[in-house]
Write an enzyme that holds these catalytic residues in place. Structure first.
Site, short mmCIF file in Angstrom:
data_model
loop_
_atom_site.label_atom_id
_atom_site.label_comp_id
_atom_site.label_asym_id
_atom_site.label_seq_id
_atom_site.Cartn_x
_atom_site.Cartn_y
_atom_site.Cartn_z
N ASP A 1 49.52 -58.74 -37.77
CA ASP A 1 48.24 -59.18 -38.33
C ASP A 1 47.20 -58.36 -37.56
O ASP A 1 46.96 -58.61 -36.38
CB ASP A 1 48.02 -60.67 -38.09
CG ASP A 1 46.75 -61.16 -38.75
OD1 ASP A 1 45.71 -60.48 -38.60
OD2 ASP A 1 46.78 -62.22 -39.41
N HIS A 2 46.62 -57.38 -38.22
CA HIS A 2 45.83 -56.41 -37.46
C HIS A 2 44.58 -57.04 -36.82
O HIS A 2 44.02 -56.48 -35.89
CB HIS A 2 45.48 -55.17 -38.29
CG HIS A 2 44.34 -55.34 -39.24
ND1 HIS A 2 44.48 -55.93 -40.47
CD2 HIS A 2 43.03 -55.00 -39.13
CE1 HIS A 2 43.31 -55.93 -41.08
NE2 HIS A 2 42.39 -55.38 -40.30
N HIS B 1 44.52 -63.47 -41.51
CA HIS B 1 43.46 -63.10 -40.58
C HIS B 1 42.58 -64.28 -40.17
O HIS B 1 42.30 -64.50 -39.00
CB HIS B 1 42.56 -62.01 -41.18
CG HIS B 1 43.31 -60.80 -41.67
ND1 HIS B 1 44.42 -60.31 -41.03
CD2 HIS B 1 43.10 -59.96 -42.72
CE1 HIS B 1 44.86 -59.23 -41.67
NE2 HIS B 1 44.09 -59.01 -42.70
#
Ligand code: BG6
Length: 488
Positions: A181-182, A244
């Site tokens: 999950d950036h 996110h």
């Protein structure tokens, strides 16, 4: 630096890899963080020689906005580290050739056959690629460590996410799995924990006695960017909320971990997700608002509505905006609502977490701020600010809102790409910043009611916000009469 290793990128000719991943890895290598023996094997369905792939990658690095300044001669040296394999992901040949690449890397480096497999592909390929690697025994760690990074979205519903988890676990041990999950790779997101648990002044007020509510906004001015095929299936809930935004929420609401390690931190994240009051389909109308943008004006330009975007179905009911109210049933947060909103084609790109404090018990002075706000600016203009009231100089006791502000500029260096941090962590075997299976599962549970209530049901109200506005009016009503979304 990590041990000698090969990074195998599936879907290397895709958008993410071209725009972000290759730049991030190049940055790590150029900074000397990847050790002396490192290779990339790109894998795709498109036929290409190693040389053509090197040209492709060089072009991607030169054109991506995310590439650090390339030092003279480095592009040529980096090219030498790149190899390419192509084929049909459903057959064994391509995995067989990837295995041969690992053998060759081992011969060249005289090291172990360490490898990270990064699945930067459409989600429908996660399971077949994992299975293919498994058929050829490439998950086996007897000759070196093996890890798999899986892009988002991890599943499309709670059921499919569980199915995918089972399929992945049929091949890999959980300790080998890195679900990316950036947002967790963002410096400002990591700083949430650092600021909360590295200071003594915040935690004492971080609870229901002092906090009125918390607001989390992730607004984007962008629309579809040519991703209609993906977005029509995903929508804002799968694209942003389940992953996110849930991660941001968790980091603000979690209890202090007993140690800064992957087990302790992820345990606390799961605990707070478990404490969130479920929103079953029947309750969704009280706790969530969906939206889809119509035509509007953004930065002075007319932009089309979602349904007018190329590739979007005429009467599409895909949401491009969602706002929700979460309640946490634990000692810390009882009675403190968390409001979360995210959307496409909002007035600007801004991600912010605002902890809004209670009003002072007695209003002694006129003017000033109704409630103190501690705001974490995740992006852009990264920083943290505290808003409070101060006396305006003069004869009267008139208050005015003022701000104490910390900006990342103070550190004098730019912020790294979130992907470089996460790729490096995976190569070092540190999963702290990767959601664990139970976290992903709980995040799906939380959005399931919304998917059940909304999916496959025509949205007569769509489009219900104009591109360039802050979303549907119903999102304001969600806050109740006494609270307002912050003007960002
Ligand atoms: C991606 C979504 O995961 O995150 C995109 O698929 C979105 O739709 C992007 O634009 C936002 O990321 P960032 O880092 O630009 O806030």
């Amino acid at each position: 630096a990590p041990e000698p290793a090969t990074l195998v990128i599936f879907g290397v000719t895709g958008d993410l890899s071209r725009r972000k991943l290759l730049s991030a890895v190049f940055g790590l290598w150029q900074d000397g963080l990847l050790g002396s023996a490192f290779n990339i094997v790109g894998v795709g369905r498109q036929e290409m020689t190693d040389e053509q792939f090197r040209d492709y990658a060089a072009e991607a690095l030169k054109t991506s906005k995310e590439t650090d300044a390339i030092q003279p001669g480095n592009l040529e040296k980096f090219r030498e580290l790149l190899y390419y394999e192509y084929g049909d992901f459903a057959t064994d040949e391509v995995y067989d050739r990837v295995g041969q690449q690992l053998d060759e890397a081992e011969n060249a480096h005289g090291g172990r056959k360490n490898a990270v497999f990064y699945l930067s592909t459409p989600p429908s390929l996660f399971e077949p690629i994992s299975a293919g690697l498994g058929r050829l025994g490439l998950q086996d760690e007897s000759e070196g460590w093996r890890r798999i990074i899986i892009e988002k979205p991890f599943g499309t519903t709670l059921e499919t996410a569980r199915h995918l988890n089972d399929a992945i676990h049929g091949v890999w041990d959980e300790s080998q799995v890195y679900r990316i999950d950036h947002y967790l790779g963002k410096e400002t997101v990591q700083n949430l924990m650092a600021i909360r648990f590295g200071n003594a002044i915040f935690e004492p007020v971080w609870n229901r006695s002092y906090v009125d509510h918390v607001q989390i906004t992730a607004a984007e001015d962008l629309g579809l960017e040519g991703r209609a095929g993906y977005y029509e299936e995903a929508g804002i809930i799968r694209d942003m909320l389940q992953n996110h935004l849930m991660q941001l929420f968790t980091l603000v609401a979690m209890e202090p971990p007993v140690a800064f390690d992957e087990g302790a931190i992820r345990d606390e994240k799961v605990k707070v997700l478990r404490a969130v009051k479920p929103i079953p389909a029947s309750q969704v109308k009280f706790s969530a608002v969906r939206g889809q943008y119509g035509p509007g004006t953004l930065a002075g330009e007319r932009v089309p509505g979602y349904r007018e975007e190329p590739g979007v179905a005429e009467g599409s009911s895909t949401p491009t905006f969602v706002a929700i109210k979460l309640e946490i049933e634990n000692w810390r947060w009882q009675g403190v609502p968390f409001f979360i909103r995210t959307g496409k084609r909002l007035p600007k790109k801004v991600t912010e977490i605002a902890v809004v404090f209670k009003k002072p018990p007695l209003g002694l002075f006129p003017g000033g701020l109704e409630r103190n706000v501690l705001a974490f600016r995740i992006q852009p203009d990264e920083g943290v600010s505290l808003k409070f009231s101060s006396k305006t100089p003069g004869q009267e006791n008139q208050l005015r809102e003022v701000t104490m502000d910390f900006r990342y500029d103070a550190f004098g260096a730019g912020l790294e790409s979130p992907y470089s941090r996460l790729v490096l962590d995976a190569m070092l075997g540190d999963a702290t910043l990767f959601p664990r299976e139970d976290e992903v599962d709980h995040a799906w549970q939380l959005v399931s009611g919304m998917l059940d209530a909304w999916e496959g049901k025509a949205a007569a109200e769509f489009p219900n916000y104009a591109a360039g506005s802050w979303g549907p009016e119903a999102a304001d009503e969600l806050m109740g009469p006494d609270r307002r979304w912050r003007r960002l």
